[in-house]
Design an enzyme around this catalytic site. Sequence first.
Site, short mmCIF file in Angstrom:
data_model
loop_
_atom_site.label_atom_id
_atom_site.label_comp_id
_atom_site.label_asym_id
_atom_site.label_seq_id
_atom_site.Cartn_x
_atom_site.Cartn_y
_atom_site.Cartn_z
N HIS A 224 12.70 1.40 -50.01
CA HIS A 224 12.67 2.84 -49.53
C HIS A 224 11.03 3.99 -49.77
O HIS A 224 11.03 4.65 -50.74
CB HIS A 224 13.80 3.10 -50.58
CG HIS A 224 14.16 4.73 -49.91
ND1 HIS A 224 14.39 5.74 -48.87
CD2 HIS A 224 14.29 6.09 -51.26
CE1 HIS A 224 14.38 6.70 -49.38
NE2 HIS A 224 14.32 7.06 -50.17
N TYR A 255 16.33 12.10 -44.64
CA TYR A 255 16.32 13.10 -46.44
C TYR A 255 15.56 14.47 -47.00
O TYR A 255 14.16 13.79 -46.39
CB TYR A 255 17.75 13.06 -47.17
CG TYR A 255 16.83 11.58 -47.56
CD1 TYR A 255 15.82 12.38 -49.36
CD2 TYR A 255 17.04 10.33 -47.90
CE1 TYR A 255 15.55 11.53 -50.73
CE2 TYR A 255 16.28 9.71 -49.63
CZ TYR A 255 15.32 10.37 -49.90
OH TYR A 255 13.99 10.01 -51.38
N ASP A 548 46.33 -13.09 -52.72
CA ASP A 548 47.65 -13.26 -51.80
C ASP A 548 47.85 -14.71 -51.30
O ASP A 548 46.59 -14.76 -50.26
CB ASP A 548 47.77 -11.99 -51.20
CG ASP A 548 49.21 -12.09 -50.02
OD1 ASP A 548 49.87 -11.61 -50.66
OD2 ASP A 548 49.12 -12.06 -49.23
#
Length: 840
Positions: A224, A255, A548
């Site tokens: 980055h 930014y 589940d």
Amino acid sequence: MPQVPDRADIVVIGAGVVGNAAVAHLADLGWRRIVQIDKGPLPDPGGSTGHASNFVFPVDHSKEVTDLTVDSLRQYGELGVLTRCGGIEVARSAERMQELTRRLTSARSWGVEAHLVSPAEIQELVPHCDASLLRGGFHTPTGAIVDPLRAGELFRQRAEAHGALTTVAETEVTGIGVEAGRVRRVITDHGEIETELVLIACGVWSPQVAALAGAAIPLTPAVHQMIDVGPIPALAETEEWVSFPLLRDMDRKMYERQRGAELEIGSYAHRPLLHDPAEIPPVGNHPGQATPTSFPFTEEDFTAQLEHAREMFPGLLTDPEPPRVSAINGLLALTPDGGALVGETPEVAGLWSAAAVWIKEAAGVGRMVAELLTDGTSEIDAHGADLARFHPAQRTREHVRARAAEGFPKVYGISHPREQWLSSRSLRTSPLHSRTTELGAEFYEAAGWERPQWYASSAPLREELASRIDERGHEWDARWWSPLIEAEHLAMRERVALVDLASFAILEVTGPGALGLLEHLAMARIDVPIGRVVYTPLLTPAGTFRSDLTIVRRGEEDFRVITGGGEGGRDLAWLQRHRPADGSAAVTDSTSAITTIGVWGPQARALVQPLTATDLSETAFGFGTAREVVLGGVPVSMLRISYVGELGWELHVAAELAPRLWDRLRDAGRAHGASLAGIGVYGTTGRLEKGYRLMGAELTGEYDPVEADLALPKVKRADFVGKQAYLASRERGPAAMLCTLALTSPPSAPDTPRCPTGGEPVLAPDGEVLVDSRGRCSFVTSAGPAPSLGRYLLLAYLPMAQAEVGTALQVQYLGERLDVEVLTVGRTPAFDPEDARMKG
């Protein structure tokens, strides 16, 4: 030479902000012999914590990520290391402005203050930007800047104040001793530490450290780019560290933020620059780099981005251009789906991960992992971050790098909730893959599986049923969807359909301890007659949902556990972690050996009965039972259950025989008008019409079986995980109830979207978000069309005052408030409420 203790209750590897938060919370929870190791010096050991952009935007489309971020903001504020300045994400395009309206709905759903702002308001908040470039913005007043290195020091001091922590810096882990599949020791260049628990929290180095124990942490270091320029007189005059909100120029994937007299500019717009952990230079041996993870700046990747920044902040960056203070290719960790990696590794017991975590979530993750280690559950549901969610094929270097390269532009991108990954596909394919491909299957992915979502061959059904299928006029609503799903649904309801369910995870639990293991984990009673099928949640110790699934008793000591493809890794790991120490129960993953085919619809029995001598009548083969039969000359395990609410069976067959069975079913089905149905029917339209819950959507670590209306009439005698909490929830009653809602009015204009996808806030008629007595906001958990009803359905937990049939409410979707009504409360399905179709 650092002094390394010879024994620890837990060793935390890494002294970045995540590891530091973890040791503080472990100490708060009563742990006392904690050893923390880092190969770098303190307070800045040289990882991403020391150079990452340390701002915190609180809103994400993921509730889990937002909750972690909000919790981190709270913790950083309590430490006094937070500067609140707010943040603004700005839009240059209409597409981005739509995304920001969607972001506002997420903020309201998760209970975070946020506002859409005009260019004029942006100009007022950020006076140095050129707001004439913009269409609008998304403002979060609680956005902030954090000092992560100081936060780390304070976290460690908190643990030390408990007398719980020994921190050993400039010490490298050279090995992790594993015996019988469990961690036994940590080996360093300054001695060995006996321990049975290790937490890897060392960011981009995590894969290397995990490999010492034979485990995989699937992340890759990625670049980055960031530069700092200054001093800038206009910023120096403010005499503040930050005097205006952080600005994310989303359409430029950039930014800008103030750092005193300097301006920091960061970019996610460059090409993906991926590295291997082994390429990161050792501490103390990184010429030309300030730290090991601050790689030399590649100027060619930032040329266009710098021009975009000058365009956005012309008064600060031009005439004259300020000098450059620093420029780095800073490393961060990317994973195959962009999420964090938290939890115990599937390969090695006692080896835990807290990796691929951004600073904005770090303190929350530190608390989450400490709670998981202590109590087996966490206040913030860890479902989305669970390391076990990745199949081994998804943990390979090739797959991780392919997905990271594709995912990097998505950091500031616009991703649809149904959007599919394009890289590294066809990892896991059904034995029926060639046949479904020939039929025009559109494949969606789950845990690496390619699952037919719908079929191009269903086009004649769409023509036949066109009058009953709504077209989606808005491009966003139509994206990653097909009206063929609704055509397949209606054909199934009226005749019969075949479904390729090869992605089902099939786990065999056998041995004299098998019954005890499953009774210990399952909420429902598992000691049932051979041949019975049991649907049951598995609970967390807090009495909320962990899993589940369906369990079939095949013999006295033989059980088959069936769970969704996306949940298979998590459920397998959970079962294996709870195996009895005496080895009396074995857990085997048979997913690759067994294929599942579904056959459902009013004509299901008529289709299947001629293929077998076994009596398939209601009296001989009732709902909720399983039998071994020969079907079309193929040995098959038939389960009389349904997730779509129709008569029919799950057919479990050896993988090599699945094509033969499929062909026999297809041939026999022609006489009954049999069609195909994809997962769009199985997992969305059919499921929603029946109000069936989905793990990770309706069933999470934040709600309990009482609120999901899944509590059983009686509580079994056997003890099980979460039983006491379950009993308490039954005693106190629900604070909210899961309900089925339906849209009641058309949109205000023909092209206005009216197809919510999930995650939208549920509002009272006055526009306020509903909040239950436990402070939880109501939001849509699942949404989709109900072709059999001609309605559009949504599931949501509602406060008890609103959980009444006929209650008029609203749902906020992409800037519009849609009218909805409560159709049913609890488990009662909107379609066939008596369940007569599947039990007849």
